[in-house]
Design a protein around this motif. Structure first.
Motif, PDB file in Angstrom:
ATOM      1  N   ALA A 114      44.400 -21.594  29.081  1.00  0.00           N
ATOM      2  CA  ALA A 114      43.800 -20.424  29.591  1.00  0.00           C
ATOM      3  C   ALA A 114      42.916 -19.735  28.437  1.00  0.00           C
ATOM      4  O   ALA A 114      41.768 -19.198  28.830  1.00  0.00           O
ATOM      5  N   ASP A 115      43.407 -19.750  27.279  1.00  0.00           N
ATOM      6  CA  ASP A 115      42.718 -18.947  26.137  1.00  0.00           C
ATOM      7  C   ASP A 115      41.209 -19.932  25.901  1.00  0.00           C
ATOM      8  O   ASP A 115      40.278 -19.195  25.702  1.00  0.00           O
ATOM      9  N   SER A 116      41.225 -21.198  26.166  1.00  0.00           N
ATOM     10  CA  SER A 116      40.074 -21.847  26.066  1.00  0.00           C
ATOM     11  C   SER A 116      38.890 -21.421  27.051  1.00  0.00           C
ATOM     12  O   SER A 116      37.788 -21.334  26.645  1.00  0.00           O
ATOM     13  N   GLY A 117      39.394 -20.976  28.160  1.00  0.00           N
ATOM     14  CA  GLY A 117      38.765 -20.421  29.204  1.00  0.00           C
ATOM     15  C   GLY A 117      38.114 -19.008  28.907  1.00  0.00           C
ATOM     16  O   GLY A 117      37.007 -18.586  29.041  1.00  0.00           O
ATOM     17  N   TYR A 118      38.950 -18.144  28.308  1.00  0.00           N
ATOM     18  CA  TYR A 118      38.886 -16.429  27.983  1.00  0.00           C
ATOM     19  C   TYR A 118      37.773 -16.539  27.039  1.00  0.00           C
ATOM     20  O   TYR A 118      36.838 -15.767  27.078  1.00  0.00           O
ATOM     21  N   VAL A 119      37.523 -17.661  25.992  1.00  0.00           N
ATOM     22  CA  VAL A 119      36.570 -17.488  25.164  1.00  0.00           C
ATOM     23  C   VAL A 119      35.179 -17.681  25.514  1.00  0.00           C
ATOM     24  O   VAL A 119      34.206 -17.450  24.772  1.00  0.00           O
ATOM     25  N   LEU A 120      35.099 -18.726  26.517  1.00  0.00           N
ATOM     26  CA  LEU A 120      33.881 -18.855  27.195  1.00  0.00           C
ATOM     27  C   LEU A 120      33.389 -17.751  28.098  1.00  0.00           C
ATOM     28  O   LEU A 120      32.102 -17.549  28.306  1.00  0.00           O
ATOM     29  N   ALA A 121      34.480 -17.011  28.530  1.00  0.00           N
ATOM     30  CA  ALA A 121      33.793 -15.828  29.533  1.00  0.00           C
ATOM     31  C   ALA A 121      34.695 -14.562  29.221  1.00  0.00           C
ATOM     32  O   ALA A 121      35.572 -14.387  30.028  1.00  0.00           O
ATOM     33  N   PRO A 122      34.412 -14.059  27.977  1.00  0.00           N
ATOM     34  CA  PRO A 122      35.123 -12.815  27.628  1.00  0.00           C
ATOM     35  C   PRO A 122      34.955 -11.460  28.731  1.00  0.00           C
ATOM     36  O   PRO A 122      34.095 -11.459  29.483  1.00  0.00           O
ATOM     37  N   HIS A 123      36.192 -10.715  28.900  1.00  0.00           N
ATOM     38  CA  HIS A 123      36.188  -9.818  29.761  1.00  0.00           C
ATOM     39  C   HIS A 123      36.550  -8.489  28.957  1.00  0.00           C
ATOM     40  O   HIS A 123      37.246  -8.567  27.994  1.00  0.00           O
ATOM     41  N   VAL A 124      35.741  -7.242  29.425  1.00  0.00           N
ATOM     42  CA  VAL A 124      36.166  -5.991  28.831  1.00  0.00           C
ATOM     43  C   VAL A 124      37.577  -5.893  28.753  1.00  0.00           C
ATOM     44  O   VAL A 124      38.134  -5.967  30.019  1.00  0.00           O
ATOM     45  N   GLY A 125      38.384  -5.701  27.756  1.00  0.00           N
ATOM     46  CA  GLY A 125      39.870  -5.250  28.029  1.00  0.00           C
ATOM     47  C   GLY A 125      40.789  -6.472  27.510  1.00  0.00           C
ATOM     48  O   GLY A 125      41.762  -6.138  26.996  1.00  0.00           O
ATOM     49  N   ASP A 126      40.096  -7.599  27.265  1.00  0.00           N
ATOM     50  CA  ASP A 126      40.697  -8.533  26.638  1.00  0.00           C
ATOM     51  C   ASP A 126      41.243  -8.317  25.221  1.00  0.00           C
ATOM     52  O   ASP A 126      40.310  -7.711  24.545  1.00  0.00           O
ATOM     53  N   ARG A 149      39.936  -5.744  20.155  1.00  0.00           N
ATOM     54  CA  ARG A 149      39.748  -5.457  21.968  1.00  0.00           C
ATOM     55  C   ARG A 149      38.338  -5.688  22.251  1.00  0.00           C
ATOM     56  O   ARG A 149      37.553  -5.132  21.804  1.00  0.00           O
ATOM     57  N   VAL A 150      38.079  -6.478  23.250  1.00  0.00           N
ATOM     58  CA  VAL A 150      36.510  -6.676  23.959  1.00  0.00           C
ATOM     59  C   VAL A 150      36.370  -5.316  24.400  1.00  0.00           C
ATOM     60  O   VAL A 150      36.937  -4.755  25.427  1.00  0.00           O
ATOM     61  N   THR A 151      35.125  -4.664  23.835  1.00  0.00           N
ATOM     62  CA  THR A 151      34.800  -3.583  24.677  1.00  0.00           C
ATOM     63  C   THR A 151      33.471  -3.647  25.388  1.00  0.00           C
ATOM     64  O   THR A 151      32.867  -2.570  26.017  1.00  0.00           O
ATOM     65  N   GLY A 152      32.820  -4.583  25.199  1.00  0.00           N
ATOM     66  CA  GLY A 152      31.439  -4.740  25.833  1.00  0.00           C
ATOM     67  C   GLY A 152      31.137  -6.235  25.641  1.00  0.00           C
ATOM     68  O   GLY A 152      31.319  -7.052  24.730  1.00  0.00           O
ATOM     69  N   VAL A 153      30.302  -6.878  26.893  1.00  0.00           N
ATOM     70  CA  VAL A 153      29.812  -8.076  26.772  1.00  0.00           C
ATOM     71  C   VAL A 153      28.340  -8.213  27.499  1.00  0.00           C
ATOM     72  O   VAL A 153      28.207  -7.510  28.470  1.00  0.00           O
ATOM     73  N   GLU A 159      31.222  -7.397  22.054  1.00  0.00           N
ATOM     74  CA  GLU A 159      31.525  -6.274  21.210  1.00  0.00           C
ATOM     75  C   GLU A 159      32.881  -5.949  21.389  1.00  0.00           C
ATOM     76  O   GLU A 159      33.502  -6.221  22.210  1.00  0.00           O
ATOM     77  N   MET A 160      33.652  -5.902  20.119  1.00  0.00           N
ATOM     78  CA  MET A 160      35.158  -5.781  19.841  1.00  0.00           C
ATOM     79  C   MET A 160      35.426  -4.539  19.091  1.00  0.00           C
ATOM     80  O   MET A 160      34.786  -4.259  17.947  1.00  0.00           O
ATOM     81  N   ALA A 161      36.369  -4.012  19.366  1.00  0.00           N
ATOM     82  CA  ALA A 161      37.166  -3.046  18.420  1.00  0.00           C
ATOM     83  C   ALA A 161      38.202  -3.617  17.877  1.00  0.00           C
ATOM     84  O   ALA A 161      38.808  -4.575  18.280  1.00  0.00           O
ATOM     85  N   ASP A 211      45.612 -16.202  19.989  1.00  0.00           N
ATOM     86  CA  ASP A 211      46.201 -15.755  21.152  1.00  0.00           C
ATOM     87  C   ASP A 211      45.259 -14.813  21.840  1.00  0.00           C
ATOM     88  O   ASP A 211      44.569 -14.138  21.358  1.00  0.00           O
ATOM     89  N   ILE A 212      45.082 -14.788  23.241  1.00  0.00           N
ATOM     90  CA  ILE A 212      44.202 -13.852  23.763  1.00  0.00           C
ATOM     91  C   ILE A 212      45.215 -13.348  24.889  1.00  0.00           C
ATOM     92  O   ILE A 212      45.600 -14.298  25.649  1.00  0.00           O
ATOM     93  N   ARG A 213      45.210 -12.034  25.272  1.00  0.00           N
ATOM     94  CA  ARG A 213      45.893 -11.412  26.588  1.00  0.00           C
ATOM     95  C   ARG A 213      44.720 -10.951  27.436  1.00  0.00           C
ATOM     96  O   ARG A 213      43.703 -10.264  27.099  1.00  0.00           O
ATOM     97  N   ARG A 214      44.981 -11.293  28.641  1.00  0.00           N
ATOM     98  CA  ARG A 214      43.941 -10.610  29.625  1.00  0.00           C
ATOM     99  C   ARG A 214      44.845  -9.968  30.589  1.00  0.00           C
ATOM    100  O   ARG A 214      45.744 -10.522  31.057  1.00  0.00           O
TER     101      ARG A 214
END
Length: 214
Positions: A114-126, A149-153, A159-161, A211-214
């Motif tokens: 799942a994490d491998s997929g998240y880094v390829l397509a990040p979402h705001v809020g990750d 935390r992802v604030t923009g793609v 963009e991350m905070a 780790d990545i939390r979505r």
């Protein structure tokens, strides 16, 4: 404080009929039964094993007990008469531990996919759990577990905070995420960091992101 629950108990099992015999106690002829007395030792009642097997004969008329002679003693039959849970309970315990380990391995593998997929397509809020010490040449500490935390793609950038604090192990960040603290705006610094999208996979591969939390 950690306590180990252990102990033992006595039990008996019916091995089978021993035929009609004369009982010297009640002075009657009648059916006898082959029995085996044993002790079950345990740890947490899950790991169980049998010790101290003692075969004996039981008078069906008065209940008197006699030690079994060689002709009335069969180790295989006596072992088989003992309930499986008492006799082989230790294998159930090992199986339970094996199942937990297997489930943990499968869950970890699924989480990694799942994490491998998240880094390829990040979402705001990750929320990315990261080690900030690996992102700077002169870190304040050897280990700096924190969160971004992802604030923009947009286009090829993300963009991350970045959180205002860090911990020396992963439990602090996990606790903040689970409690909802890491979802609050004031948990992060006002300045945001911008990364090329391609960098996320490299950060994951290099252990910066663990780790990545979505």
């Amino acid at each position: 404080m950690f306590f180990i629950s252990w102990g033992s108990k006595g039990a008996v099992a019916d091995v089978g009929p021993a035929g009609d015999r004369h009982c010297d106690r009640c002075n009657h002829d009648g059916p006898f039964t082959r029995m085996v007395a044993y002790r079950v030792r345990h740890v947490y009642w899950l790991f169980r094993w049998v010790t101290d097997r003692t075969p004996y004969l039981l008078c069906g008329n008065c209940g008197s007990e006699y030690l079994a002679g060689d002709d009335d003693h069969d180790v295989k039959e006596e072992r088989a008469a003992i309930p499986f849970w008492d006799r082989r309970g230790w294998t159930i315990g090992l199986g339970a531990i094996g199942s937990v380990v297997a489930m943990g391995t499968i869950a970890a593998a699924a989480d990694n996919v799942a994490d491998s997929g998240y880094v390829l397509a990040p979402h705001v809020g990750d929320i990315y759990e990261v080690d900030l010490a690996k992102m700077t040449d002169k870190p304040e500490a050897r280990v700096m577990r924190s969160a971004m935390r992802v604030t923009g793609v947009k286009g090829g950038s993300v963009e991350m905070a970045v959180a205002n604090l860090y911990y020396n192990d992963w439990r602090g960040v996990d606790r903040d995420i689970s409690s909802g603290k890491a979802a609050q705006a004031d948990y992060y610094a006002p300045e945001h960091a911008i990364f090329p999208l391609a960098n996320l996979k490299r950060m994951r591969d290099d252990g910066v992101v663990y780790d990545i939390r979505r």
